[in-house]
Scaffold this motif. Sequence first.
Motif, PDB file in Angstrom:
ATOM      1  N   ARG A  35      35.001 -15.130 -64.277  1.00  0.00           N
ATOM      2  CA  ARG A  35      34.321 -16.412 -64.011  1.00  0.00           C
ATOM      3  C   ARG A  35      33.730 -16.481 -62.600  1.00  0.00           C
ATOM      4  N   ILE A  36      33.196 -15.353 -62.127  1.00  0.00           N
ATOM      5  CA  ILE A  36      32.578 -15.343 -60.802  1.00  0.00           C
ATOM      6  C   ILE A  36      31.144 -15.854 -60.949  1.00  0.00           C
ATOM      7  N   GLN A  37      30.792 -16.839 -60.176  1.00  0.00           N
ATOM      8  CA  GLN A  37      29.482 -17.458 -60.317  1.00  0.00           C
ATOM      9  C   GLN A  37      28.434 -16.712 -59.487  1.00  0.00           C
ATOM     10  N   TYR A  38      27.246 -16.548 -60.049  1.00  0.00           N
ATOM     11  CA  TYR A  38      26.137 -15.967 -59.296  1.00  0.00           C
ATOM     12  C   TYR A  38      24.831 -16.594 -59.797  1.00  0.00           C
ATOM     13  N   THR A  40      21.265 -17.583 -61.502  1.00  0.00           N
ATOM     14  CA  THR A  40      20.805 -17.352 -62.882  1.00  0.00           C
ATOM     15  C   THR A  40      19.506 -16.544 -62.918  1.00  0.00           C
TER      16      THR A  40
ATOM     17  N   VAL B 604      29.408 -17.250 -66.123  1.00  0.00           N
ATOM     18  CA  VAL B 604      29.023 -17.011 -64.722  1.00  0.00           C
ATOM     19  C   VAL B 604      28.071 -18.074 -64.192  1.00  0.00           C
ATOM     20  N   HIS B 605      27.614 -18.977 -65.087  1.00  0.00           N
ATOM     21  CA  HIS B 605      26.737 -20.047 -64.627  1.00  0.00           C
ATOM     22  C   HIS B 605      27.314 -21.391 -65.066  1.00  0.00           C
ATOM     23  N   SER B 606      28.637 -21.482 -65.064  1.00  0.00           N
ATOM     24  CA  SER B 606      29.241 -22.699 -65.611  1.00  0.00           C
ATOM     25  C   SER B 606      28.944 -23.926 -64.740  1.00  0.00           C
ATOM     26  N   HIS B 607      28.512 -23.706 -63.498  1.00  0.00           N
ATOM     27  CA  HIS B 607      28.160 -24.864 -62.659  1.00  0.00           C
ATOM     28  C   HIS B 607      26.717 -25.313 -62.889  1.00  0.00           C
ATOM     29  N   GLU B 608      25.966 -24.489 -63.649  1.00  0.00           N
ATOM     30  CA  GLU B 608      24.546 -24.807 -63.841  1.00  0.00           C
ATOM     31  C   GLU B 608      24.202 -24.797 -65.328  1.00  0.00           C
ATOM     32  N   LYS B 611      20.447 -24.358 -66.499  1.00  0.00           N
ATOM     33  CA  LYS B 611      19.900 -23.012 -66.293  1.00  0.00           C
ATOM     34  C   LYS B 611      20.576 -22.013 -67.230  1.00  0.00           C
ATOM     35  N   ALA B 612      21.842 -22.225 -67.490  1.00  0.00           N
ATOM     36  CA  ALA B 612      22.544 -21.329 -68.398  1.00  0.00           C
ATOM     37  C   ALA B 612      21.943 -21.429 -69.796  1.00  0.00           C
ATOM     38  N   GLN B 614      18.852 -22.278 -70.450  1.00  0.00           N
ATOM     39  CA  GLN B 614      17.554 -21.606 -70.362  1.00  0.00           C
ATOM     40  C   GLN B 614      17.728 -20.083 -70.437  1.00  0.00           C
TER      41      GLN B 614
END
Lengths: 147, 1061
Positions: A35-38, A40, B604-608, B611-612, B614
């Motif tokens: 769950r490492i964020q990077y 999009t 990896v884009h759970s905050h967005e 965009k995820a 898209q």
Amino acid sequence: MEDEGGAKESWEPKIIGFFCNWCSYAGADLAGTSRIQYPTTIRIIKVMCSGRVNPQFVLKAFQEGADGVLVSGCHPGDCHYIEGNYHARRKLTLMEDLLEFTGVDPSRFQMSWVSASEGQKFAEVVTEFTERIKKLGPQTKLSGGEG
Amino acid sequence: MPDQSDDIVPQYYEDVPLEDDYLIQVPEIVMLDDEFVDLETEVKIVSEMGIRTKKRTIEGDVLIVGAGISGMQAALDVADKGYRVVLVDKSSTIGGNMVKLDKTFPTNDCSICTSAPKMVEVSRHPNITLLTYSELAGLDGEAGDFTAHVFRKSKYVDPDKCTGCDDCTEVCPIEVISPFEEKLAKRKAIYIEFPQAVPIVYTIDYENCVGCGACERVCEPNAISFLEKSDDIEVKVGSVIVATGYEVFEPLEMRQEYGYGKYPNVITAMQFERLLSSFGPTEGKAKRPSDGEKPKSIAWIQCVGSRSKQLGFPYCSRVCCMYATKEAAITKEAEPDTDMTIFYMDLRAYGKDFQEYYDNAKELGVRYIRGRPSSVYQNEDKSITIRYMDTHTREVTEKTVDLLVLSTAIMPSKDNKRLAEVLGIEVDESGFLKSESILSDPIQSTRKGVYLAGCNQGAKDIPDSVAMGSGAAAKAMVPIKDREQVVPAEPVPEKDVKGEPPRIGVFICHCGKNIASYVDVASVTDYAVTLPNVVYTTHEMFACSEDIQKKIKEKIEEEGLNRIIVAACSPRTHGPLFEDTMAEAGLNKYLFEMANIRNQCSWVHSHEPEKATQKSKDLIRMSVVKSALLEPLEERESDVIPKTLVIGGGLSGMRAAIALADMNIDTFIIEREKELGGNLKDLHSLFPSEIEASEIVNPLIERIKNDPHITVYTETELLGVDGFIGNFTAKIKAGEEEMELQFGTVIIATGFREINLDGRYGYGTSPKIVTQMDLEKKMKDGTLDKVKNVVMINCAGAMDEERPYCCRIGCGVAIKNAHLLKGLNPNAEITLLYRDIRVFGKDEEEYFANVIENDGVKIVRYLKEEQPDVSVDEDGNVTVTVKDAVYGDELTLTADLVVLTAQTEGGVETEKIKKMLKVPTGSGGFFTEAHAKIRPLDFASDGVYVSGSAHYPKNLADSIAQAEGAASRASIPILQGIVKGEGIISRIDPDKCSGCGLCVEVCPYGALQLDEDLKIAVVNVTLCKGCGACSGACPSGSARQMGYRDNQILAMLGSAMISGD
């Protein structure tokens, strides 16, 4: 260049990634598991080996409007196909000269080594590369568009 | 499972009618109650459905009891060999305990993600008959001819009709505490254990069902049948594997000083796993049970119920140090501000990559305090205060945390005694099932033809359980090896879709909440249907579940789909599952594409989320354009040479060869040394016992000499290996003679060695300073002088910057040798310097406790930063100085003998073999298996397997289990007789090829050659591994990597740039 990047706050670079099946693609999977964020910004195309990446793909990506291209394989010595990543390295180092010749900033192109256990590193590579491309702004040399 | 069965003396008698059997008492009473007369009207309908009243008989080859990870592995191994398996599990689903876990150490693989494909594989295997919600009630006969009695409890739901829609649970008025959720949540009286359960059939829990009929009324497919009876099934088999697993200790009576059951914020580690699990009661968020708040501080107490004869069990539970480390590290990574503390006794990070994992947790900020807390109490705000003494500072102090997790013992299943009676086997003093001999036959139970696997004889981690499952699958072959194999059903004929316009079906997965929480799957589905060539789209809760496989097949028929895309997790883990599904529907599996919208998007884009969403659309679009260009590919079949090469004639190599010989398979053993026996022939004795190594090794050598299936080459060097699975050729030099061997599979069993300490700790400067290996030799030869003062230094050259790993066996060896030295001279003063005592698991811990208690061996802990110093003066006197980490004293010890427990590394030939067989190695030069958890014996390259200490140092029982497991794996291609080659290979377009030869130069496998006559390149398809290096180099575009052709990749490139909608 910097002005261009700064002017469009909302602009998101488009990055194409060519990732080998065995190490880097698995590393990208692990970033997910962890769950490492990077950003999009990246669209990954899986290939069996980084040695599969033909220079044509890189040029074509820029022509199609990519702002950056990232090729990633197993660490030197770890190639699942023994030496594919060495071939990739050799070919793609020459790529930089070719890009320079075509007028594309060679730093829009990057190679990296990411193993199947380096989810964190994968995320860092994408984050840093995205930052770099953001500073460079949209790539218009080969795409012919306005970004 | 109802607890009730524990209280009733379980019995099975032939003459007792089924209705009277203990398991069915309650249901029958419920049914006969007058209250439910309204159900009578339904009887006719139900009876038309046909209720089984007659005894069923299933003919099989191997019965496997327990379908956890070990039982599933055993089942797959036996079934893949072409024999019929009957797999029984008492739960309504298969999967066992592993599926409850969130992630697995030390790779942080998601547990359900690695076990779900195995579960589906088991349920779909044509040679496996699955009996869930069933128990073994009797076993008559003998090895080779058993008749087992299996009692299958009714689920009251027709498995063929149930679609797993979940409508029934919504209307069911009864809430029951869920054992699967470790009592943290409730389920209904009609339920499935978890969303990925296999088979996905709901079960009515009769003990709690009130028979209101609500579920029956809403069930559209009419799957619910209250009158469906339980039945008694007779299973005829030749051998039995018992893989019934373990239970987790509940500290309600013993260890109640930790407040479990009294304070809401004290939970067990298994409960914490459920909290962390994305499909658990809190959807993956660690929350305090008292108020649902996020805990700001969490502590773990280790060894709750373990390592204590008085307050639990005497043994070490083997996995707790690592799971606590994992739980703390994962939580810390997600919530860096949370304070994490682990209270431990010895931190047993003994396995491959465990020490590094532990070091990483410390770096993340997890605090480790050495000490066993004495008690805890609850504060007004429901926080928990722990009272403890830090053994390093010797201070008694307190720490308050929001949540306390107890790392509770792995204990024998309560059903073991009944089961052992039924099976006619023995249990040990703790209640675990007993092996015939822990040192020479760990898988064999005390009854012939009955084999053990997994945690039912003691705690194990997942890879050890998997290896033992495979091992049991090798042993279980012995009684049935002369039986005929099942003739495989003809594969579904492949539809010819060449020339058809693409008709793509896109299946989009929610992965429970893993994708759907962050990606708007409905909008992605609406978008996907607008893409060219897409004729069908859907979104599903779990695309990998069994019912969706059924649906995919149906849709291929109904919609005429000729390409399938699944947008879900990673093709690396789940691709093969969907490919099999396609093959079953007659579609070539190379017409499959996967869009990775979970691992590489939602997670990896759970905050967005926008965009995820898209990005998911983009990824699916890219897959769609590639899919349209895919073409069916052919996998070439080739014969398998029915022989195995075993490299290394140590214990594990010999055991692997014997296991293969027991399956009538010929093997070659090649050994560098003059004699077979490996390290074992130099050892005096084996822990945790004083059995002399020669007693173990000599009978094996004798057996091998007389076995017609085994050919041994000693003093033999491996010069090279060519070929691929099914058809390898090795060049060897035996003595002076060079020769070639041909075989279908290879087992690497090259063992380990002590590292060269290279002068460290004074090694080599005095005859009084030796390693454990030197000491073993001296004891064996009887050349050891009588010694009085002995200092042993554990972790010599281990767990430092250069070699960060733990050697796994050193502590056990040191303690055994301390005991032996004490036996030689009862007045000897023995001091053991250690960092952590890692005598893990059952037997080792007890052996250690006994030595400490009875032999008076003094143990002194030292810290990594304060390494002991060994000095030799002019007169040859040896002195060891060390700082005692517990009492803080500087100790100066004079020694007649200093024994260094040296770090280990891979065998001397590792580098060479690695290159010849193209397999990887990791830390310490040990071979790297295909998957650390679920494929511990395989390599990524087919046909090559690893066993014993070549994988990582291990004790005798683990080595044997692994060797037998490797033999099972290596026998599968041989018993199948054919292997299928890769479909993804390169082809040359002869019209375009200019014969420049670049591809020939870059091909690492010599698969490309220039045809001198035609002046073009040609591909040897059996050598091609499909890396695509030739396509990457070809300047004319004539080298085509099938499945990754230029046009396919360029199409993806082009479509990646178009904006989604």
